[in-house]
Design a protein around this motif. Structure first.
Motif, PDB file in Angstrom:
ATOM      1  N   PRO A  23       0.936  -1.317  -0.105  1.00 59.11           N
ATOM      2  CA  PRO A  23       0.172   0.061  -0.018  1.00 59.11           C
ATOM      3  C   PRO A  23       1.076   1.252  -0.048  1.00 59.11           C
ATOM      4  N   GLY A  24       1.934   1.362   0.821  1.00 59.79           N
ATOM      5  CA  GLY A  24       2.924   2.694   0.788  1.00 59.79           C
ATOM      6  C   GLY A  24       3.522   2.634  -0.590  1.00 59.79           C
ATOM      7  N   LEU A  25       3.787   1.694  -1.009  1.00 57.69           N
ATOM      8  CA  LEU A  25       4.357   1.740  -2.563  1.00 57.69           C
ATOM      9  C   LEU A  25       3.554   2.178  -3.362  1.00 57.69           C
ATOM     10  N   LEU A  26       2.250   1.941  -3.372  1.00 57.07           N
ATOM     11  CA  LEU A  26       0.976   2.186  -4.361  1.00 57.07           C
ATOM     12  C   LEU A  26       0.689   3.799  -4.117  1.00 57.07           C
ATOM     13  N   GLU A  27       0.872   3.988  -2.800  1.00 52.18           N
ATOM     14  CA  GLU A  27       0.464   5.368  -2.589  1.00 52.18           C
ATOM     15  C   GLU A  27       1.476   6.410  -3.008  1.00 52.18           C
ATOM     16  N   LYS A  28       2.798   6.015  -3.027  1.00 46.66           N
ATOM     17  CA  LYS A  28       3.962   6.899  -3.516  1.00 46.66           C
ATOM     18  C   LYS A  28       3.680   6.806  -5.055  1.00 46.66           C
ATOM     19  N   THR A  29       3.431   5.923  -5.511  1.00 46.57           N
ATOM     20  CA  THR A  29       3.138   5.807  -6.926  1.00 46.57           C
ATOM     21  C   THR A  29       1.987   6.892  -7.483  1.00 46.57           C
ATOM     22  N   LEU A  30       0.961   6.796  -7.098  1.00 48.27           N
ATOM     23  CA  LEU A  30      -0.125   7.695  -7.224  1.00 48.27           C
ATOM     24  C   LEU A  30       0.315   9.117  -6.732  1.00 48.27           C
ATOM     25  N   ILE A  49      -5.678  -8.725  -1.505  1.00 48.48           N
ATOM     26  CA  ILE A  49      -4.833  -7.564  -1.888  1.00 48.48           C
ATOM     27  C   ILE A  49      -6.179  -6.480  -2.225  1.00 48.48           C
ATOM     28  N   ASP A  50      -7.041  -6.931  -2.822  1.00 50.24           N
ATOM     29  CA  ASP A  50      -8.283  -5.963  -3.108  1.00 50.24           C
ATOM     30  C   ASP A  50      -8.829  -5.377  -2.032  1.00 50.24           C
ATOM     31  N   GLU A  51      -8.964  -6.197  -1.006  1.00 49.28           N
ATOM     32  CA  GLU A  51      -9.862  -6.118   0.250  1.00 49.28           C
ATOM     33  C   GLU A  51      -8.941  -5.219   1.132  1.00 49.28           C
ATOM     34  N   HIS A  52      -7.724  -5.556   1.243  1.00 46.19           N
ATOM     35  CA  HIS A  52      -6.874  -5.065   2.155  1.00 46.19           C
ATOM     36  C   HIS A  52      -6.642  -3.444   1.468  1.00 46.19           C
ATOM     37  N   LEU A  53      -6.629  -3.391   0.319  1.00 43.66           N
ATOM     38  CA  LEU A  53      -6.378  -1.712  -0.060  1.00 43.66           C
ATOM     39  C   LEU A  53      -7.517  -0.707   0.434  1.00 43.66           C
ATOM     40  N   THR A  55      -9.007  -0.804   3.132  1.00 42.68           N
ATOM     41  CA  THR A  55      -8.967  -0.781   4.454  1.00 42.68           C
ATOM     42  C   THR A  55      -7.593  -0.621   5.104  1.00 42.68           C
ATOM     43  N   TRP A  56      -6.702  -0.252   4.275  1.00 37.45           N
ATOM     44  CA  TRP A  56      -5.243  -0.312   4.926  1.00 37.45           C
ATOM     45  C   TRP A  56      -4.882   0.584   5.710  1.00 37.45           C
ATOM     46  N   ARG A  57      -5.670   1.797   5.828  1.00 35.61           N
ATOM     47  CA  ARG A  57      -5.611   2.852   6.908  1.00 35.61           C
ATOM     48  C   ARG A  57      -6.795   3.490   7.216  1.00 35.61           C
ATOM     49  N   PRO A  58      -7.226   3.684   8.570  1.00 34.38           N
ATOM     50  CA  PRO A  58      -8.557   4.106   8.866  1.00 34.38           C
ATOM     51  C   PRO A  58      -9.113   5.422   8.118  1.00 34.38           C
ATOM     52  N   ASP A  59      -7.952   6.329   7.842  1.00 32.41           N
ATOM     53  CA  ASP A  59      -8.275   7.571   7.350  1.00 32.41           C
ATOM     54  C   ASP A  59      -8.216   7.591   5.769  1.00 32.41           C
ATOM     55  N   SER A  60      -7.991   6.397   4.967  1.00 31.17           N
ATOM     56  CA  SER A  60      -7.799   6.579   3.764  1.00 31.17           C
ATOM     57  C   SER A  60      -8.074   5.163   2.744  1.00 31.17           C
ATOM     58  N   PHE A  61      -7.970   5.265   1.815  1.00 25.45           N
ATOM     59  CA  PHE A  61      -7.982   4.026   0.980  1.00 25.45           C
ATOM     60  C   PHE A  61      -7.429   4.397  -0.479  1.00 25.45           C
ATOM     61  N   LEU A  62      -7.071   3.477  -1.161  1.00 24.13           N
ATOM     62  CA  LEU A  62      -6.297   3.496  -2.238  1.00 24.13           C
ATOM     63  C   LEU A  62      -7.374   3.037  -3.537  1.00 24.13           C
ATOM     64  N   PRO A  63      -7.808   3.999  -4.312  1.00 23.10           N
ATOM     65  CA  PRO A  63      -8.644   3.685  -5.522  1.00 23.10           C
ATOM     66  C   PRO A  63      -8.159   2.541  -6.283  1.00 23.10           C
ATOM     67  N   HIS A  64      -8.892   1.649  -6.470  1.00 25.81           N
ATOM     68  CA  HIS A  64      -8.342   0.502  -7.298  1.00 25.81           C
ATOM     69  C   HIS A  64      -9.602  -0.483  -7.861  1.00 25.81           C
ATOM     70  N   PRO A  76      -6.904   3.977 -11.024  1.00 27.91           N
ATOM     71  CA  PRO A  76      -5.576   4.244 -10.849  1.00 27.91           C
ATOM     72  C   PRO A  76      -4.754   3.221 -10.608  1.00 27.91           C
ATOM     73  N   ILE A  77      -5.115   2.230  -9.839  1.00 27.03           N
ATOM     74  CA  ILE A  77      -4.528   0.874  -9.339  1.00 27.03           C
ATOM     75  C   ILE A  77      -5.300  -0.077 -10.009  1.00 27.03           C
ATOM     76  N   LEU A  78      -4.798  -0.892 -10.781  1.00 26.67           N
ATOM     77  CA  LEU A  78      -5.618  -2.095 -11.303  1.00 26.67           C
ATOM     78  C   LEU A  78      -4.823  -3.430 -11.041  1.00 26.67           C
ATOM     79  N   LEU A  79      -5.650  -4.506 -10.307  1.00 27.77           N
ATOM     80  CA  LEU A  79      -5.264  -5.747  -9.903  1.00 27.77           C
ATOM     81  C   LEU A  79      -5.352  -6.753 -11.022  1.00 27.77           C
ATOM     82  N   SER A  80      -4.422  -7.567 -11.427  1.00 26.08           N
ATOM     83  CA  SER A  80      -4.730  -8.366 -12.635  1.00 26.08           C
ATOM     84  C   SER A  80      -3.763  -9.689 -12.465  1.00 26.08           C
ATOM     85  N   GLU A  81      -4.483 -10.717 -13.033  1.00 30.40           N
ATOM     86  CA  GLU A  81      -3.629 -11.800 -13.307  1.00 30.40           C
ATOM     87  C   GLU A  81      -2.881 -12.096 -14.694  1.00 30.40           C
TER      88      GLU A  81
END
Length: 153
Positions: A23-30, A49-53, A55-64, A76-81
């Motif tokens: 999550p921190g790396l993704l936040e820096k990417t955005l 990972i989808d679920e975790h993104l 709720t990873w911080r109480p005050d924030s989420f990563l749009p994905h 902005p963040i896409l999860l893919s196989e």
């Protein structure tokens, strides 16, 4: 994207888990104004990972979103196989030993692996050797005892 080769950064996890680091790396990417593609090898791990993104911080989420969702190209963040760059990402994140694939479309690729898992460690070493032989633009980041990241190569 310029004609330059993308940077390929290896992140050797020792003190933290993927759920703590990603999550921190993704936040820096955005924050850089980039989009991200997270490529995982198995659907159920991407579900985690989808679920975790969300709720990873109480005050924030990563749009994905997931590559299989409608409007995947808008995420902005896409999860893919598959790893298909549907959202025009500049950053590629390789997790759970998934394939790297073609890297030309990216500015930076992150190969994140668990250094406590012998199979993952051996695969990362082999990837490093293969990419080094191909004259890739590589960097190797390892966690210190305090949990900070230190460039080791």
């Amino acid at each position: 994207m310029s004609d330059a080769k993308p940077e390929i950064w290896f992140y050797h996890l020792e003190r933290s888990t993927l759920d703590q680091v990603l999550p921190g790396l993704l936040e820096k990417t955005l924050q850089r104004g980039w989009r991200a593609l997270v490529r995982g090898a198995v659907s159920h791990r991407l579900d985690d990972i989808d679920e975790h993104l969300w709720t990873w911080r109480p005050d924030s989420f990563l749009p994905h979103g997931r590559a299989s969702d409608d409007h995947a190209f808008r995420q902005p963040i896409l999860l893919s196989e598959s790893g298909e760059n549907l959202n025009g990402a500049q950053a590629l994140f390789i997790v759970d030993e998934s394939e790297l694939g073609a890297t030309e479309a990216y500015e930076r690729c992150f190969i994140i692996f668990d250094g406590r898992n012998e199979q993952a460690l051996q695969q990362a070493r082999e990837r490093w050797r293969t990419l080094k032989a191909a004259n890739a633009n590589l960097a190797y980041w390892k966690q210190t005892d305090e949990g900070r990241w230190e460039k080791a190569a």
